[in-house]
Design a protein around this motif. Structure first.
Motif, PDB file in Angstrom:
ATOM      1  N   GLY A   1      21.901  41.437  75.275  1.00 38.23           N
ATOM      2  CA  GLY A   1      22.711  41.769  76.448  1.00 38.23           C
ATOM      3  C   GLY A   1      23.104  43.240  76.452  1.00 38.23           C
ATOM      4  O   GLY A   1      23.168  43.883  77.511  1.00 38.23           O
ATOM      5  N   SER A   2      23.354  43.802  75.269  1.00 36.00           N
ATOM      6  CA  SER A   2      23.778  45.208  75.201  1.00 36.00           C
ATOM      7  C   SER A   2      22.668  46.139  75.703  1.00 36.00           C
ATOM      8  O   SER A   2      22.936  47.089  76.457  1.00 36.00           O
TER       9      SER A   2
ATOM     10  N   ASP B   1      27.479  46.501  72.504  1.00 32.12           N
ATOM     11  CA  ASP B   1      28.609  46.762  73.392  1.00 32.12           C
ATOM     12  C   ASP B   1      28.566  48.198  73.896  1.00 32.12           C
ATOM     13  O   ASP B   1      29.386  49.044  73.525  1.00 32.12           O
TER      14      ASP B   1
ATOM     15  N   THR C   1      21.756  38.453  86.098  1.00 30.72           N
ATOM     16  CA  THR C   1      23.073  38.651  86.718  1.00 30.72           C
ATOM     17  C   THR C   1      23.209  40.043  87.333  1.00 30.72           C
ATOM     18  O   THR C   1      22.498  40.978  86.963  1.00 30.72           O
TER      19      THR C   1
ATOM     20  N   THR D   1      17.871  37.871  73.040  1.00 29.29           N
ATOM     21  CA  THR D   1      18.871  36.905  72.571  1.00 29.29           C
ATOM     22  C   THR D   1      18.927  35.818  73.633  1.00 29.29           C
ATOM     23  O   THR D   1      18.574  36.069  74.790  1.00 29.29           O
TER      24      THR D   1
ATOM     25  N   ASP E   1      16.074  47.624  72.647  1.00 26.88           N
ATOM     26  CA  ASP E   1      17.000  47.491  71.538  1.00 26.88           C
ATOM     27  C   ASP E   1      16.423  48.194  70.307  1.00 26.88           C
ATOM     28  O   ASP E   1      15.215  48.117  70.059  1.00 26.88           O
TER      29      ASP E   1
END
Ligand SMILES: NC(=O)c1ccc[n+]([C@@H]2O[C@H](COP(=O)([O-])OP(=O)(O)OC[C@H]3O[C@@H](n4cnc5c(N)ncnc54)[C@H](O)[C@@H]3O)[C@@H](O)[C@H]2O)c1
Ligand SMILES: [Fe+2]
Length: 370
Positions: free
Chosen positions: A90-91, A63, A128, A120, A32
Protein backbone atom coordinates in the motif's frame (compact mmCIF):
# COMPACT_ATOMS: atom_id res chain seq x y z
CA UNK A 1 -24.14 6.82 -2.74
CA UNK A 2 -24.62 4.19 -5.46
CA UNK A 3 -21.84 1.86 -6.51
CA UNK A 4 -18.90 2.72 -8.71
CA UNK A 5 -15.74 0.97 -9.89
CA UNK A 6 -13.39 2.89 -12.16
CA UNK A 7 -10.60 0.32 -12.14
CA UNK A 8 -10.42 -2.52 -14.65
CA UNK A 9 -9.16 -5.66 -12.91
CA UNK A 10 -6.99 -8.34 -14.55
CA UNK A 11 -5.86 -11.66 -13.10
CA UNK A 12 -2.47 -13.31 -13.53
CA UNK A 13 -3.43 -15.21 -16.70
CA UNK A 14 -4.74 -12.01 -18.38
CA UNK A 15 -1.65 -9.90 -17.78
CA UNK A 16 0.52 -11.03 -20.78
CA UNK A 17 -2.23 -9.82 -23.11
CA UNK A 18 -2.38 -6.51 -21.24
CA UNK A 19 1.36 -6.09 -21.57
CA UNK A 20 1.26 -6.89 -25.29
CA UNK A 21 -1.25 -4.06 -25.77
CA UNK A 22 1.20 -1.47 -24.41
CA UNK A 23 3.42 -0.29 -27.30
CA UNK A 24 5.68 2.68 -28.03
CA UNK A 25 5.14 4.19 -24.58
CA UNK A 26 7.32 5.55 -21.83
CA UNK A 27 6.63 3.17 -18.97
CA UNK A 28 7.67 4.20 -15.46
CA UNK A 29 7.75 1.34 -12.95
CA UNK A 30 7.43 2.80 -9.45
CA UNK A 31 8.14 -0.06 -7.08
CA UNK A 32 8.72 -1.06 -3.50
CA UNK A 33 12.39 -1.20 -2.44
CA UNK A 34 12.19 -4.92 -1.59
CA UNK A 35 11.73 -5.60 -5.32
CA UNK A 36 15.21 -4.36 -6.25
CA UNK A 37 16.91 -7.27 -8.02
CA UNK A 38 13.78 -9.44 -7.68
CA UNK A 39 13.34 -11.91 -10.61
CA UNK A 40 9.59 -11.19 -10.80
CA UNK A 41 10.21 -7.47 -11.27
CA UNK A 42 12.80 -8.33 -13.92
CA UNK A 43 10.24 -10.51 -15.70
CA UNK A 44 7.82 -7.57 -15.95
CA UNK A 45 10.55 -5.06 -16.84
CA UNK A 46 11.79 -7.27 -19.70
CA UNK A 47 8.28 -8.01 -21.02
CA UNK A 48 7.43 -4.30 -21.11
CA UNK A 49 10.82 -3.38 -22.62
CA UNK A 50 10.14 -5.35 -25.82
CA UNK A 51 7.96 -2.57 -27.24
CA UNK A 52 8.46 0.34 -24.84
CA UNK A 53 11.02 2.52 -23.05
CA UNK A 54 11.03 1.48 -19.41
CA UNK A 55 12.50 3.17 -16.33
CA UNK A 56 12.39 1.90 -12.76
CA UNK A 57 12.09 4.05 -9.62
CA UNK A 58 12.20 2.50 -6.15
CA UNK A 59 12.84 5.28 -3.63
CA UNK A 60 9.87 4.24 -1.47
CA UNK A 61 9.50 3.84 2.30
CA UNK A 62 6.59 2.50 4.40
CA UNK A 63 3.89 5.02 5.36
CA UNK A 64 5.03 7.46 2.68
CA UNK A 65 6.15 10.86 3.98
CA UNK A 66 5.51 14.05 1.98
CA UNK A 67 9.23 14.37 1.22
CA UNK A 68 9.24 11.10 -0.76
CA UNK A 69 6.22 12.21 -2.76
CA UNK A 70 7.89 15.52 -3.61
CA UNK A 71 11.12 13.74 -4.60
CA UNK A 72 9.08 11.43 -6.84
CA UNK A 73 7.31 14.35 -8.53
CA UNK A 74 10.73 15.77 -9.53
CA UNK A 75 11.67 12.46 -11.18
CA UNK A 76 8.25 12.26 -12.85
CA UNK A 77 8.95 15.66 -14.41
CA UNK A 78 12.06 14.26 -16.09
CA UNK A 79 10.56 10.93 -17.14
CA UNK A 80 7.11 12.22 -18.24
CA UNK A 81 5.65 8.72 -18.44
CA UNK A 82 2.71 7.60 -20.58
CA UNK A 83 2.15 4.64 -18.27
CA UNK A 84 2.90 4.25 -14.57
CA UNK A 85 3.10 0.69 -13.26
CA UNK A 86 3.08 0.87 -9.46
CA UNK A 87 4.22 -2.39 -7.87
CA UNK A 88 4.37 -2.87 -4.11
CA UNK A 89 2.51 -2.73 -0.84
CA UNK A 90 0.00 0.00 0.00
CA UNK A 91 2.86 2.40 0.77
CA UNK A 92 4.42 2.05 -2.70
CA UNK A 93 1.09 2.20 -4.55
CA UNK A 94 -0.01 5.22 -2.50
CA UNK A 95 3.30 6.99 -3.19
CA UNK A 96 2.91 6.40 -6.93
CA UNK A 97 -0.74 7.51 -6.84
CA UNK A 98 0.21 10.75 -5.09
CA UNK A 99 3.13 11.45 -7.43
CA UNK A 100 0.83 10.98 -10.41
CA UNK A 101 -1.95 13.05 -8.83
CA UNK A 102 0.18 16.06 -7.98
CA UNK A 103 2.25 15.87 -11.17
CA UNK A 104 -0.98 15.88 -13.12
CA UNK A 105 -2.24 18.84 -11.07
CA UNK A 106 1.00 20.69 -11.82
CA UNK A 107 0.49 20.04 -15.54
CA UNK A 108 3.61 17.87 -15.97
CA UNK A 109 1.95 15.18 -18.03
CA UNK A 110 -0.60 14.44 -20.63
CA UNK A 111 -2.87 11.49 -19.91
CA UNK A 112 -0.90 8.99 -17.85
CA UNK A 113 -2.38 5.49 -17.62
CA UNK A 114 -2.01 4.24 -14.04
CA UNK A 115 -1.71 0.52 -13.35
CA UNK A 116 -1.35 -0.86 -9.81
CA UNK A 117 0.00 -4.25 -8.88
CA UNK A 118 -0.20 -5.08 -5.16
CA UNK A 119 2.47 -7.16 -3.43
CA UNK A 120 0.56 -7.29 -0.14
CA UNK A 121 -2.96 -8.60 0.31
CA UNK A 122 -4.41 -5.86 2.46
CA UNK A 123 -4.93 -2.24 1.55
CA UNK A 124 -6.99 -2.51 -1.62
CA UNK A 125 -5.11 0.60 -2.77
CA UNK A 126 -5.11 -0.88 -6.30
CA UNK A 127 -8.82 -0.01 -6.61
CA UNK A 128 -9.41 2.92 -4.26
CA UNK A 129 -9.51 6.65 -4.86
CA UNK A 130 -7.53 7.31 -1.67
CA UNK A 131 -3.89 7.63 -0.90
CA UNK A 132 -2.45 8.27 2.53
CA UNK A 133 0.60 10.47 3.08
CA UNK A 134 2.33 11.21 6.41
CA UNK A 135 3.32 14.68 7.57
CA UNK A 136 6.31 13.70 9.69
CA UNK A 137 6.49 17.16 11.31
CA UNK A 138 3.05 16.88 12.90
CA UNK A 139 2.91 13.05 12.99
CA UNK A 140 -0.31 13.14 11.02
CA UNK A 141 -1.54 10.79 8.32
CA UNK A 142 -3.22 12.88 5.64
CA UNK A 143 -5.64 11.18 3.27
CA UNK A 144 -5.95 12.50 -0.25
CA UNK A 145 -9.33 11.54 -1.62
CA UNK A 146 -10.27 12.31 -5.22
CA UNK A 147 -12.02 10.08 -7.78
CA UNK A 148 -9.21 10.67 -10.32
CA UNK A 149 -6.66 9.00 -7.98
CA UNK A 150 -8.22 5.55 -8.47
CA UNK A 151 -5.99 3.41 -10.72
CA UNK A 152 -7.16 2.79 -14.29
CA UNK A 153 -6.14 -0.85 -13.99
CA UNK A 154 -5.29 -3.30 -11.23
CA UNK A 155 -3.22 -6.36 -12.13
CA UNK A 156 -3.50 -9.14 -9.55
CA UNK A 157 -0.54 -11.50 -9.81
CA UNK A 158 -0.39 -13.65 -6.69
CA UNK A 159 3.22 -14.58 -7.50
CA UNK A 160 4.15 -11.30 -5.80
CA UNK A 161 2.64 -12.42 -2.48
CA UNK A 162 3.63 -16.10 -2.53
CA UNK A 163 6.73 -15.36 -0.41
CA UNK A 164 5.43 -12.36 1.52
CA UNK A 165 6.89 -12.45 5.08
CA UNK A 166 4.60 -13.65 7.89
CA UNK A 167 4.53 -10.32 9.69
CA UNK A 168 3.40 -8.45 6.56
CA UNK A 169 0.95 -11.23 5.61
CA UNK A 170 -0.70 -11.18 9.05
CA UNK A 171 -0.99 -7.41 9.42
CA UNK A 172 -2.09 -6.68 5.86
CA UNK A 173 -4.61 -9.54 5.96
CA UNK A 174 -6.14 -8.07 9.11
CA UNK A 175 -6.30 -4.70 7.33
CA UNK A 176 -8.33 -6.34 4.55
CA UNK A 177 -10.65 -7.91 7.13
CA UNK A 178 -11.11 -4.53 8.82
CA UNK A 179 -12.00 -2.94 5.46
CA UNK A 180 -14.63 -5.62 4.88
CA UNK A 181 -16.16 -5.54 8.38
CA UNK A 182 -16.18 -1.73 8.59
CA UNK A 183 -17.70 -1.43 5.09
CA UNK A 184 -20.36 -4.00 6.10
CA UNK A 185 -21.89 -1.63 8.66
CA UNK A 186 -20.72 1.77 7.36
CA UNK A 187 -23.23 4.52 6.66
CA UNK A 188 -22.74 4.30 2.89
CA UNK A 189 -23.37 0.53 2.76
CA UNK A 190 -25.94 -0.78 0.28
CA UNK A 191 -26.93 -4.21 -1.09
CA UNK A 192 -23.98 -4.22 -3.53
CA UNK A 193 -21.37 -3.39 -0.89
CA UNK A 194 -23.00 -5.80 1.60
CA UNK A 195 -22.58 -8.72 -0.80
CA UNK A 196 -18.96 -8.06 -1.58
CA UNK A 197 -18.03 -7.17 2.03
CA UNK A 198 -19.36 -10.61 3.07
CA UNK A 199 -17.35 -12.29 0.31
CA UNK A 200 -14.13 -10.44 1.16
CA UNK A 201 -14.39 -11.18 4.91
CA UNK A 202 -15.24 -14.81 4.15
CA UNK A 203 -12.09 -15.22 1.99
CA UNK A 204 -9.90 -13.74 4.74
CA UNK A 205 -11.46 -15.84 7.50
CA UNK A 206 -11.09 -19.05 5.49
CA UNK A 207 -7.58 -18.56 4.09
CA UNK A 208 -5.50 -16.00 6.03
CA UNK A 209 -4.23 -18.52 8.58
CA UNK A 210 -2.97 -20.78 5.79
CA UNK A 211 -1.22 -17.79 4.16
CA UNK A 212 0.43 -17.03 7.50
CA UNK A 213 1.58 -20.65 7.85
CA UNK A 214 4.78 -22.19 6.52
CA UNK A 215 3.73 -23.41 3.07
CA UNK A 216 0.60 -21.60 1.87
CA UNK A 217 -1.03 -22.93 -1.27
CA UNK A 218 -1.46 -20.76 -4.37
CA UNK A 219 -5.22 -21.08 -3.88
CA UNK A 220 -5.04 -19.62 -0.35
CA UNK A 221 -2.90 -16.71 -1.57
CA UNK A 222 -5.32 -16.04 -4.46
CA UNK A 223 -8.31 -16.03 -2.09
CA UNK A 224 -6.78 -13.49 0.29
CA UNK A 225 -5.33 -11.40 -2.56
CA UNK A 226 -8.70 -11.15 -4.31
CA UNK A 227 -10.47 -10.77 -0.94
CA UNK A 228 -8.33 -7.75 -0.19
CA UNK A 229 -9.14 -6.20 -3.58
CA UNK A 230 -12.86 -6.87 -3.12
CA UNK A 231 -12.73 -5.33 0.37
CA UNK A 232 -11.14 -2.22 -1.21
CA UNK A 233 -14.09 -1.94 -3.63
CA UNK A 234 -16.51 -2.39 -0.71
CA UNK A 235 -15.03 0.35 1.46
CA UNK A 236 -14.45 2.71 -1.45
CA UNK A 237 -18.22 2.69 -1.94
CA UNK A 238 -19.56 2.18 1.61
CA UNK A 239 -17.00 4.04 3.72
CA UNK A 240 -15.06 2.89 6.78
CA UNK A 241 -15.38 3.73 10.47
CA UNK A 242 -13.65 4.34 13.77
CA UNK A 243 -11.25 1.38 13.57
CA UNK A 244 -9.57 3.23 10.73
CA UNK A 245 -10.06 6.71 12.20
CA UNK A 246 -8.22 5.59 15.35
CA UNK A 247 -5.70 3.28 13.68
CA UNK A 248 -4.44 6.09 11.43
CA UNK A 249 -3.56 8.04 14.60
CA UNK A 250 -1.99 5.05 16.40
CA UNK A 251 0.08 4.46 13.29
CA UNK A 252 1.42 7.98 13.09
CA UNK A 253 1.86 8.52 16.88
CA UNK A 254 3.43 5.15 17.73
CA UNK A 255 4.65 3.86 14.35
CA UNK A 256 2.43 0.80 14.43
CA UNK A 257 1.88 -1.08 11.16
CA UNK A 258 -1.50 -0.05 9.76
CA UNK A 259 -2.97 -3.57 9.67
CA UNK A 260 -1.71 -4.41 13.18
CA UNK A 261 -3.33 -1.26 14.62
CA UNK A 262 -6.61 -2.19 12.91
CA UNK A 263 -6.43 -5.77 14.17
CA UNK A 264 -6.04 -4.53 17.75
CA UNK A 265 -8.94 -2.07 17.47
CA UNK A 266 -11.44 -4.08 15.43
CA UNK A 267 -12.88 -6.38 18.17
CA UNK A 268 -13.51 -3.42 20.50
CA UNK A 269 -15.07 -1.41 17.66
CA UNK A 270 -17.40 -4.29 16.69
CA UNK A 271 -18.43 -4.59 20.36
CA UNK A 272 -19.13 -0.86 20.49
CA UNK A 273 -20.97 -0.68 17.14
CA UNK A 274 -23.17 -3.62 18.13
CA UNK A 275 -25.15 -1.12 20.25
CA UNK A 276 -26.64 -0.08 16.93
CA UNK A 277 -29.41 -2.57 16.11
CA UNK A 278 -28.82 -2.46 12.34
CA UNK A 279 -25.05 -2.99 12.75
CA UNK A 280 -25.60 -5.86 15.22
CA UNK A 281 -28.00 -7.48 12.73
CA UNK A 282 -25.39 -7.33 9.96
CA UNK A 283 -22.59 -8.70 12.15
CA UNK A 284 -24.91 -11.51 13.32
CA UNK A 285 -25.98 -12.33 9.76
CA UNK A 286 -22.32 -12.71 8.80
CA UNK A 287 -21.60 -14.80 11.94
CA UNK A 288 -24.47 -17.14 11.01
CA UNK A 289 -23.42 -17.64 7.38
CA UNK A 290 -19.87 -18.38 8.57
CA UNK A 291 -21.20 -20.86 11.19
CA UNK A 292 -19.61 -18.79 13.97
CA UNK A 293 -23.00 -18.85 15.70
CA UNK A 294 -26.14 -21.02 15.38
CA UNK A 295 -28.90 -19.89 13.01
CA UNK A 296 -31.28 -19.25 15.90
CA UNK A 297 -28.87 -16.97 17.83
CA UNK A 298 -29.91 -13.42 18.73
CA UNK A 299 -28.18 -10.54 16.96
CA UNK A 300 -26.27 -9.76 20.17
CA UNK A 301 -25.04 -13.37 20.38
CA UNK A 302 -24.07 -13.34 16.70
CA UNK A 303 -22.10 -10.11 17.09
CA UNK A 304 -20.34 -11.55 20.16
CA UNK A 305 -19.40 -14.65 18.18
CA UNK A 306 -17.90 -12.43 15.47
CA UNK A 307 -15.81 -10.55 18.06
CA UNK A 308 -14.54 -13.89 19.37
CA UNK A 309 -13.60 -15.07 15.86
CA UNK A 310 -11.84 -11.80 14.97
CA UNK A 311 -9.77 -12.12 18.17
CA UNK A 312 -8.97 -15.75 17.41
CA UNK A 313 -7.87 -15.00 13.84
CA UNK A 314 -5.81 -11.96 14.91
CA UNK A 315 -4.01 -14.04 17.57
CA UNK A 316 -3.29 -16.81 15.05
CA UNK A 317 -1.69 -14.41 12.55
CA UNK A 318 0.55 -12.58 15.02
CA UNK A 319 -1.76 -9.58 15.60
CA UNK A 320 -3.38 -10.44 18.93
CA UNK A 321 -1.34 -8.20 21.23
CA UNK A 322 -2.42 -5.39 23.55
CA UNK A 323 -0.56 -2.12 23.10
CA UNK A 324 1.47 -2.54 26.32
CA UNK A 325 2.88 -5.77 24.88
CA UNK A 326 4.21 -3.78 21.91
CA UNK A 327 6.42 -1.61 24.11
CA UNK A 328 4.18 1.49 24.16
CA UNK A 329 4.70 3.26 27.49
CA UNK A 330 1.56 3.72 29.56
CA UNK A 331 2.23 7.34 30.54
CA UNK A 332 3.00 8.36 26.97
CA UNK A 333 -0.09 6.55 25.70
CA UNK A 334 -2.48 8.08 28.23
CA UNK A 335 -1.05 11.54 27.48
CA UNK A 336 -1.57 11.00 23.74
CA UNK A 337 -5.26 9.95 24.01
CA UNK A 338 -6.79 13.48 23.72
CA UNK A 339 -4.73 14.18 20.57
CA UNK A 340 -5.54 10.77 19.08
CA UNK A 341 -9.26 11.43 19.60
CA UNK A 342 -9.15 14.99 18.24
CA UNK A 343 -7.34 13.83 15.10
CA UNK A 344 -9.56 10.74 14.72
CA UNK A 345 -12.67 12.94 14.77
CA UNK A 346 -11.27 14.79 11.77
CA UNK A 347 -10.18 11.65 9.92
CA UNK A 348 -11.99 11.09 6.62
CA UNK A 349 -13.08 7.61 7.74
CA UNK A 350 -14.79 8.81 10.95
CA UNK A 351 -18.18 9.87 9.49
CA UNK A 352 -18.65 6.40 7.98
CA UNK A 353 -19.09 4.79 11.41
CA UNK A 354 -22.66 3.56 12.03
CA UNK A 355 -22.83 5.36 15.41
CA UNK A 356 -21.32 8.75 16.14
CA UNK A 357 -19.32 8.07 19.31
CA UNK A 358 -19.03 10.34 22.34
CA UNK A 359 -15.51 11.20 23.46
CA UNK A 360 -15.97 8.89 26.47
CA UNK A 361 -16.76 5.98 24.13
CA UNK A 362 -13.51 6.53 22.25
CA UNK A 363 -11.56 6.80 25.52
CA UNK A 364 -13.09 3.48 26.64
CA UNK A 365 -12.05 1.79 23.38
CA UNK A 366 -8.53 3.22 23.57
CA UNK A 367 -8.10 2.09 27.20
CA UNK A 368 -9.46 -1.39 26.42
CA UNK A 369 -6.79 -2.01 23.77
CA UNK A 370 -3.88 -0.96 25.98
N1 LIG B 1 -4.90 3.82 -0.43
C1 LIG B 1 -5.65 3.04 0.30
O1 LIG B 1 -6.80 2.78 -0.06
C2 LIG B 1 -5.11 2.49 1.58
C3 LIG B 1 -5.91 1.64 2.36
C4 LIG B 1 -5.36 1.12 3.54
C5 LIG B 1 -4.06 1.45 3.90
N2 LIG B 1 -3.33 2.30 3.14
C6 LIG B 1 -1.94 2.67 3.49
O2 LIG B 1 -1.08 1.63 3.04
C7 LIG B 1 0.07 1.54 3.88
C8 LIG B 1 0.24 0.11 4.37
O3 LIG B 1 0.42 -0.74 3.26
P1 LIG B 1 0.76 -2.30 3.42
O4 LIG B 1 0.02 -2.86 4.57
O5 LIG B 1 0.55 -2.91 2.10
O6 LIG B 1 2.28 -2.30 3.85
P2 LIG B 1 3.54 -1.50 3.23
O7 LIG B 1 3.32 -1.16 1.82
O8 LIG B 1 3.86 -0.37 4.17
O9 LIG B 1 4.66 -2.61 3.31
C9 LIG B 1 5.16 -3.08 4.56
C10 LIG B 1 6.57 -3.63 4.36
O10 LIG B 1 6.50 -4.84 3.62
C11 LIG B 1 7.36 -4.80 2.48
N3 LIG B 1 6.71 -5.63 1.47
C12 LIG B 1 5.59 -5.36 0.75
N4 LIG B 1 5.25 -6.43 -0.01
C13 LIG B 1 6.18 -7.40 0.22
C14 LIG B 1 6.38 -8.72 -0.29
N5 LIG B 1 5.54 -9.30 -1.16
N6 LIG B 1 7.49 -9.39 0.13
C15 LIG B 1 8.35 -8.84 1.02
N7 LIG B 1 8.20 -7.59 1.55
C16 LIG B 1 7.12 -6.88 1.16
C17 LIG B 1 7.48 -3.32 2.14
O11 LIG B 1 8.68 -3.05 1.44
C18 LIG B 1 7.47 -2.70 3.54
O12 LIG B 1 8.75 -2.71 4.10
C19 LIG B 1 -0.17 2.51 5.02
O13 LIG B 1 0.52 3.71 4.76
C20 LIG B 1 -1.68 2.75 4.99
O14 LIG B 1 -2.04 4.00 5.53
C21 LIG B 1 -3.82 2.80 1.97
FE1 LIG C 1 -6.77 0.03 6.00
Amino acid sequence: MGFRLKTEISFREDIPERIAAIRDKKVWIVCDGFLNGNPLLEKYRKALSIANRVEVYSDIVPDPPLTKVIAGIRVFKQVRPDVILAIGGGSAIDTAKLINYFAHGLGYNRETRFIAMPTTSGTGSEVTAFAVVTDTETNTKIPVNDAVIAPDEAWLDEDFVMNCPKKVTGASGMDALTHALEAMVARGANHFTDGIADKAACNVFHFLEECYGDAPSREARIRVHTGSCIAGIAFQNAGLGISHALSHQLGSEFHLAHGLANAILLPEVIKYNSKDAAAAAKYAHFARIMFFAPRECTDAEGAEALVREVRRLAANVGCGQKLHELGIEQEKYIAAIPTIIKKAQKDFTYPGNPIEPEVEDLVRILLAIY
